[in-house]
Write a protein that holds these residues in place. Structure first.
Motif, PDB file in Angstrom:
ATOM      1  N   THR A 322      68.492  17.612  35.580  1.00  0.00           N
ATOM      2  CA  THR A 322      68.555  18.303  36.875  1.00  0.00           C
ATOM      3  C   THR A 322      70.001  18.343  37.373  1.00  0.00           C
ATOM      4  O   THR A 322      70.422  19.325  37.986  1.00  0.00           O
ATOM      5  N   ALA A 323      70.767  17.288  37.082  1.00  0.00           N
ATOM      6  CA  ALA A 323      72.170  17.254  37.510  1.00  0.00           C
ATOM      7  C   ALA A 323      72.952  18.385  36.843  1.00  0.00           C
ATOM      8  O   ALA A 323      73.699  19.123  37.495  1.00  0.00           O
ATOM      9  N   ARG A 324      72.743  18.528  35.548  1.00  0.00           N
ATOM     10  CA  ARG A 324      73.481  19.569  34.822  1.00  0.00           C
ATOM     11  C   ARG A 324      73.055  20.953  35.308  1.00  0.00           C
ATOM     12  O   ARG A 324      73.890  21.851  35.456  1.00  0.00           O
ATOM     13  N   HIS A 325      71.763  21.095  35.580  1.00  0.00           N
ATOM     14  CA  HIS A 325      71.275  22.397  36.027  1.00  0.00           C
ATOM     15  C   HIS A 325      71.861  22.764  37.398  1.00  0.00           C
ATOM     16  O   HIS A 325      72.271  23.905  37.625  1.00  0.00           O
ATOM     17  N   ALA A 326      71.916  21.778  38.284  1.00  0.00           N
ATOM     18  CA  ALA A 326      72.436  22.042  39.631  1.00  0.00           C
ATOM     19  C   ALA A 326      73.909  22.463  39.566  1.00  0.00           C
ATOM     20  O   ALA A 326      74.333  23.396  40.266  1.00  0.00           O
ATOM     21  N   VAL A 327      74.680  21.785  38.718  1.00  0.00           N
ATOM     22  CA  VAL A 327      76.105  22.127  38.617  1.00  0.00           C
ATOM     23  C   VAL A 327      76.255  23.547  38.068  1.00  0.00           C
ATOM     24  O   VAL A 327      77.034  24.361  38.594  1.00  0.00           O
ATOM     25  N   ALA A 328      75.478  23.854  37.031  1.00  0.00           N
ATOM     26  CA  ALA A 328      75.555  25.211  36.462  1.00  0.00           C
ATOM     27  C   ALA A 328      75.191  26.237  37.533  1.00  0.00           C
ATOM     28  O   ALA A 328      75.859  27.282  37.668  1.00  0.00           O
ATOM     29  N   ALA A 329      74.172  25.944  38.330  1.00  0.00           N
ATOM     30  CA  ALA A 329      73.751  26.879  39.388  1.00  0.00           C
ATOM     31  C   ALA A 329      74.838  26.997  40.454  1.00  0.00           C
ATOM     32  O   ALA A 329      75.171  28.108  40.896  1.00  0.00           O
ATOM     33  N   ALA A 330      75.404  25.856  40.846  1.00  0.00           N
ATOM     34  CA  ALA A 330      76.436  25.880  41.894  1.00  0.00           C
ATOM     35  C   ALA A 330      77.664  26.663  41.441  1.00  0.00           C
ATOM     36  O   ALA A 330      78.391  27.234  42.248  1.00  0.00           O
ATOM     37  N   LEU A 331      77.872  26.704  40.109  1.00  0.00           N
ATOM     38  CA  LEU A 331      79.046  27.415  39.584  1.00  0.00           C
ATOM     39  C   LEU A 331      78.684  28.852  39.175  1.00  0.00           C
ATOM     40  O   LEU A 331      79.430  29.496  38.450  1.00  0.00           O
ATOM     41  N   GLY A 332      77.516  29.308  39.570  1.00  0.00           N
ATOM     42  CA  GLY A 332      77.206  30.741  39.377  1.00  0.00           C
ATOM     43  C   GLY A 332      76.045  31.033  38.447  1.00  0.00           C
ATOM     44  O   GLY A 332      75.631  32.188  38.326  1.00  0.00           O
ATOM     45  N   GLY A 333      75.486  30.030  37.773  1.00  0.00           N
ATOM     46  CA  GLY A 333      74.338  30.269  36.890  1.00  0.00           C
ATOM     47  C   GLY A 333      73.135  30.698  37.721  1.00  0.00           C
ATOM     48  O   GLY A 333      73.027  30.329  38.888  1.00  0.00           O
ATOM     49  N   ASP A 334      72.216  31.491  37.121  1.00  0.00           N
ATOM     50  CA  ASP A 334      71.106  31.946  37.954  1.00  0.00           C
ATOM     51  C   ASP A 334      69.722  31.643  37.370  1.00  0.00           C
ATOM     52  O   ASP A 334      68.714  32.067  37.921  1.00  0.00           O
ATOM     53  N   GLY A 335      69.662  30.906  36.252  1.00  0.00           N
ATOM     54  CA  GLY A 335      68.348  30.607  35.667  1.00  0.00           C
ATOM     55  C   GLY A 335      67.644  29.486  36.424  1.00  0.00           C
ATOM     56  O   GLY A 335      68.292  28.637  37.034  1.00  0.00           O
ATOM     57  N   ASP A 336      66.298  29.518  36.385  1.00  0.00           N
ATOM     58  CA  ASP A 336      65.529  28.418  36.975  1.00  0.00           C
ATOM     59  C   ASP A 336      65.320  27.331  35.928  1.00  0.00           C
ATOM     60  O   ASP A 336      65.155  27.630  34.743  1.00  0.00           O
ATOM     61  N   ILE A 337      65.292  26.094  36.377  1.00  0.00           N
ATOM     62  CA  ILE A 337      65.093  24.993  35.446  1.00  0.00           C
ATOM     63  C   ILE A 337      63.698  25.081  34.823  1.00  0.00           C
ATOM     64  O   ILE A 337      62.736  25.459  35.491  1.00  0.00           O
ATOM     65  N   ASP A 338      63.640  24.783  33.513  1.00  0.00           N
ATOM     66  CA  ASP A 338      62.347  24.778  32.818  1.00  0.00           C
ATOM     67  C   ASP A 338      62.247  23.404  32.155  1.00  0.00           C
ATOM     68  O   ASP A 338      62.618  23.234  30.996  1.00  0.00           O
ATOM     69  N   TYR A 339      61.756  22.450  32.913  1.00  0.00           N
ATOM     70  CA  TYR A 339      61.872  21.048  32.499  1.00  0.00           C
ATOM     71  C   TYR A 339      60.587  20.525  31.866  1.00  0.00           C
ATOM     72  O   TYR A 339      59.494  20.699  32.412  1.00  0.00           O
ATOM     73  N   LEU A 340      60.762  19.877  30.724  1.00  0.00           N
ATOM     74  CA  LEU A 340      59.651  19.176  30.075  1.00  0.00           C
ATOM     75  C   LEU A 340      59.766  17.700  30.460  1.00  0.00           C
ATOM     76  O   LEU A 340      60.666  17.005  29.979  1.00  0.00           O
ATOM     77  N   PRO A 341      58.892  17.198  31.347  1.00  0.00           N
ATOM     78  CA  PRO A 341      58.994  15.791  31.752  1.00  0.00           C
ATOM     79  C   PRO A 341      58.967  14.852  30.542  1.00  0.00           C
ATOM     80  O   PRO A 341      58.160  15.042  29.632  1.00  0.00           O
ATOM     81  N   PHE A 342      59.857  13.878  30.546  1.00  0.00           N
ATOM     82  CA  PHE A 342      60.001  12.952  29.419  1.00  0.00           C
ATOM     83  C   PHE A 342      60.304  11.553  29.956  1.00  0.00           C
ATOM     84  O   PHE A 342      61.267  11.375  30.687  1.00  0.00           O
ATOM     85  N   PHE A 343      59.433  10.592  29.617  1.00  0.00           N
ATOM     86  CA  PHE A 343      59.655   9.199  30.014  1.00  0.00           C
ATOM     87  C   PHE A 343      59.616   8.340  28.751  1.00  0.00           C
ATOM     88  O   PHE A 343      58.941   8.694  27.786  1.00  0.00           O
ATOM     89  N   TYR A 344      60.258   7.194  28.789  1.00  0.00           N
ATOM     90  CA  TYR A 344      60.204   6.285  27.640  1.00  0.00           C
ATOM     91  C   TYR A 344      60.390   4.846  28.098  1.00  0.00           C
ATOM     92  O   TYR A 344      60.851   4.590  29.219  1.00  0.00           O
ATOM     93  N   SER A 345      60.032   3.930  27.233  1.00  0.00           N
ATOM     94  CA  SER A 345      60.372   2.528  27.480  1.00  0.00           C
ATOM     95  C   SER A 345      60.486   1.810  26.143  1.00  0.00           C
ATOM     96  O   SER A 345      59.902   2.256  25.138  1.00  0.00           O
ATOM     97  N   ARG A 346      61.243   0.721  26.156  1.00  0.00           N
ATOM     98  CA  ARG A 346      61.366  -0.136  24.964  1.00  0.00           C
ATOM     99  C   ARG A 346      61.218  -1.576  25.422  1.00  0.00           C
ATOM    100  O   ARG A 346      61.922  -2.006  26.346  1.00  0.00           O
ATOM    101  N   VAL A 347      60.279  -2.289  24.807  1.00  0.00           N
ATOM    102  CA  VAL A 347      60.111  -3.718  25.100  1.00  0.00           C
ATOM    103  C   VAL A 347      59.790  -4.448  23.806  1.00  0.00           C
ATOM    104  O   VAL A 347      59.067  -3.916  22.962  1.00  0.00           O
ATOM    105  N   PHE A 348      60.286  -5.667  23.653  1.00  0.00           N
ATOM    106  CA  PHE A 348      60.109  -6.426  22.411  1.00  0.00           C
ATOM    107  C   PHE A 348      60.452  -5.496  21.231  1.00  0.00           C
ATOM    108  O   PHE A 348      61.477  -4.837  21.260  1.00  0.00           O
ATOM    109  N   ALA A 349      59.519  -5.460  20.222  1.00  0.00           N
ATOM    110  CA  ALA A 349      59.789  -4.568  19.081  1.00  0.00           C
ATOM    111  C   ALA A 349      59.111  -3.220  19.280  1.00  0.00           C
ATOM    112  O   ALA A 349      59.016  -2.423  18.352  1.00  0.00           O
ATOM    113  N   LEU A 350      58.633  -2.965  20.489  1.00  0.00           N
ATOM    114  CA  LEU A 350      57.859  -1.745  20.745  1.00  0.00           C
ATOM    115  C   LEU A 350      58.727  -0.671  21.383  1.00  0.00           C
ATOM    116  O   LEU A 350      59.748  -0.959  21.998  1.00  0.00           O
ATOM    117  N   SER A 351      58.255   0.556  21.245  1.00  0.00           N
ATOM    118  CA  SER A 351      58.987   1.674  21.826  1.00  0.00           C
ATOM    119  C   SER A 351      58.035   2.855  21.965  1.00  0.00           C
ATOM    120  O   SER A 351      57.366   3.213  21.001  1.00  0.00           O
TER     121      SER A 351
END
Ligand code: FDA
Ligand code: NAD
Length: 431
Positions: A322-351
Motif C-alpha cells: 500500500t505504501a508503494r501504491h500511495a507514492v506512485a499515485a501521489a506522483l501521478g499514477g492512476d491505477g487502483d490497487i489490486d491487492y491479494l491479502p497475504f499473511f505469514y508466520s514462522r515459529v519453531f521449525a514451522l512456517s
C-alpha cells in the motif's frame, strides 16, 4: 519555528521505509529536502516482524542495522545514511501531537510546525494494553508488550533475568504464539491464557489450531483457554502471580501481553473519513482529503478480490504494497490497487502462509499428524460461491505457495468440495 516539505511521511515504520524507497525509484531527479519522514522512534524504519522472531533468539539475535527496511526489496538497506544520501530528511524521536488537514500542518512534540503539500499517513497501530480492558499492571518491571524496538529490548532483558522461570503469555494471537515460541527457545516455561476457543481464532479453523496447539504442547507449552487473567499480583514493582477469572493462580516470573492492536488514527479523527477502525482511502490510497494518503496498518482500503469490500489489514506485506501504491499515485499514477491479502508466520521449525479471504467453507487437506512427521505439510482452502477465496498452507515450498496464491488470485472454480479435499495441493499444483 517551522519547515515546509512537498511530501511528508508521518510515521517511521515498515510502510514509511517502502514509501521512501518507491519515492526514490520514481523520482530520481527529486531535489534534496522534498521528502521528510517524521517518526517518534529513535531509529530509521525497520522490518518490524524481526522483533518477534530473529530479535528474540537466545544467541546471535538480529540487531540493527541488519533489519532496516527494505531487506529483500533493495540491494542496499535503508539506514540513516541511505536517507541522507538520497536527500530525505529523517526527523526521528519526534512525535506529531496535532495535525491540521485544512491548513496542511503538523505540530511536533518539539514545538515545530511542519507544513506539507502532500501527506502520507503511516502511523501504524499500537498494542492494546491490559488497562484498555479494565485491567492493570502494564507498568510492572516484568510485564512486556511488543510493538517496537524499545519493547523488544525490555522483553529480551526481562527474559534474560529469569532463566528457567515461568512466563504467562496473555493472548493467543500472533504476538502470543510467536513470543511463546521465542520464550521456549530461551528456556522459559510458558503458559498461554486467552478467552477464545482456540489459538489464532481470527484466521485458523479449529482443526488447523489443533495442530499448532499440539505442537506447542510437545514443546512443553500449556494452553489455558476460554478464560482470562483477571488481575496481576505485584510485589516490589514486579508481577509474581497472574490470577485467572476462575480463581486459579499462575506463578509468573514474567508476563507477555499480546491482546490485539488499534490503528493510530487519533490525529485525524473528525478531519478524515474513517472506516473499520482506520482511515478510509480509495483504490489510490487517497483519503477523504485529496492531499492526504494513508497506508499500512492505519489504512482501510477497498480489496478488489473481496468484491471491493473495505479492509484494514495489519500485516507487513500490506504495509509494503500500500505504501508503494500511495507514492506512485501521489506522483501521478492512476491505477487502483489490486491487492491479494497475504499473511505469514514462522515459529519453531514451522512456517505457514495464507492468501486471500477466510470466507466460506473451509476444506482441509493433508495430514497434520505430528506422529507421522514433525514438520507435516497440510492446509485448507476456503471455498466461497464455488470458487477458492482463501488458502492456508503449512510447510510448503516456494512453488507450492505460489500455486495456492495463484489459485486464490484467479478464484479457481470448485465443482466438488469432497474432490478438492481429496486432491489437496494437487488441485493447484502445476501439471
Ligand atoms: P508500523 O507500526 O510499522 O509503523 C508506524 C510508525 O509510526 C512507528 O514508527 C510509530 O512509532 C510511528 N508513529 C505513530 N504515531 C506517530 C506520531 N504521532 N508521531 C510520530 N510517529 C508516529 N506482519 C506479517 O505479515 N508477518 C509477521 O511475521 C509480522 N510480525 C510482526 C511482529 C511484531 C512484533 C509486530 C508488532 C508486528 C508484526 N507484523 C507482522 C505486522 C507488521 O509489522 C505491521 O503490519 C507493519 O509494521 C505495519 O506497518 P506500518 O508502517 O503501517 O506501521
Ligand atoms: P491478535 O488480534 O492477533 O490476537 C489477540 C489475542 O488476544 C487473541 O488470542 C484474543 O483472543 C486475545 N485477547 C483479546 N482480548 C483479550 C483479553 N482481554 N485477555 C486475554 N486475551 C485477550 O493481536 P496480537 O497478537 O496482539 O498482535 C498485534 C498486532 O501485531 C496485530 O496487528 C498482528 O497482525 C500483528 N502481528 C502480526 C504477526 C504476523 O503477521 N505474523 C506477528 C506478530 C504481530
Amino acid at each position: 519555528m517551522g519547515r515546509a516539505f512537498a511530501y511528508v511521511i508521518l510515521g517511521g515504520g515498515v510502510a514509511a521505509g517502502y514509501a521512501a524507497l518507491e519515492f526514490v525509484r520514481l523520482r530520481s531527479d527529486a531535489a534534496a529536502g522534498e521528502l521528510c519522514i517524521i517518526s517518534d522512534e529513535n531509529v530509521a524504519p525497520y522490518e518490524r516482524p524481526a522483533l518477534s522472531k530473529g530479535y528474540l533468539l537466545p544467541e546471535g539475535g538480529a540487531r540493527l542495522p541488519a533489519f532496516h527496511t527494505c531487506v529483500g526489496a533493495n540491494d542496499q538497506l535503508l539506514t540513516a545514511d541511505w536517507y541522507r544520501e538520497h536527500g530525505i530528511e529523517l526527523i526521528l524521536g519526534t512525535k506529531v501531537i496535532t495535525a491540521d488537514v485544512r491548513r496542511k500542518t503538523l505540530l511536533t512534540s518539539s514545538g515545530e510546525t511542519i507544513s506539507y503539500t502532500t501527506l502520507i499517513v503511516a502511523t501504524g497501530a499500537r498494542a492494546l494494553k491490559l488497562e484498555d480492558f479494565g485491567g492493570s499492571g502494564s507498568d510492572a518491571e516484568n510485564v512486556c508488550y511488543l510493538r517496537n524496538i524499545k519493547d523488544a529490548d525490555k522483553l529480551v532483558s526481562v527474559m534474560r533475568s529469569c532463566p528457567g522461570g515461568d512466563a504467562v503469555v496473555i493472548g493467543g494471537g500472533y504476538i502470543g504464539m510467536e513470543c511463546a515460541a521465542a520464550l521456549v527457545a530461551n528456556k522459559i516455561k510458558v503458559t498461554i491464557v486467552f478467552p477464545g476457543k482456540h489459538c489464532m481464532e481470527r484466521l485458523f479453523t479449529p482443526k488447523i489450531a489443533e495442530f499448532y496447539e499440539n505442537y506447542y504442547a510437545s514443546k512443553g507449552i500449556t494452553f489455558i483457554k476460554r478464560t482470562a487473567v483477571s488481575s496481576l499480583e505485584i510485589s516490589s514493582g514486579k508481577v509474581t502471580t497472574a490470577i485467572l477469572r476462575d480463581g486459579r493462580r499462575l506463578q509468573a516470573d514474567m508476563v507477555v501481553v499480546g491482546i490485539g492492536a488499534r490503528a493510530n488514527t487519533a490525529l485525524f479523527e473528525g478531519q478524515l473519513a474513517m472506516e473499520k477502525g482506520g482511515i478510509k482511502v480509495n483504490g489510490q490510497m487517497r483519503t477523504s482529503d485529496a492531499s492526504v494518503y494513508a497506508v499500512g496498518d492505519v489504512a482501510a482500503f477497498p480489496v478488489k478480490l473481496a468484491g471491493g469490500d473495505v479492509r484494514r489489514l495489519e500485516h507487513v506485506d500490506c504495509a509494503r504494497r500500500t505504501a508503494r501504491h500511495a507514492v506512485a499515485a501521489a506522483l501521478g499514477g492512476d491505477g487502483d490497487i489490486d491487492y491479494l491479502p497475504f499473511f505469514y508466520s514462522r515459529v519453531f521449525a514451522l512456517s505457514w502462509r495464507f492468501y486471500g479471504d477466510n470466507a466460506g467453507e473451509a476444506v482441509h487437506f493433508g495430514d497434520p499428524d505430528l506422529a507421522a512427521s514433525p514438520t507435516p505439510k497440510f492446509g485448507a482452502f476456503w471455498v466461497n460461491a464455488g470458487r477458492v477465496a482463501g488458502a492456508f498452507l503449512e510447510g510448503g515450498s516456494a512453488e507450492e505457495y505460489a500455486a495456492i496464491a495463484d489459485a486464490v488470485r484467479r478464484g479457481a472454480a470448485v465443482k466438488d468440495v469432497a474432490e478438492l479435499a481429496r486432491q489437496g495441493l494437487a488441485f493447484v499444483a502445476p501439471r
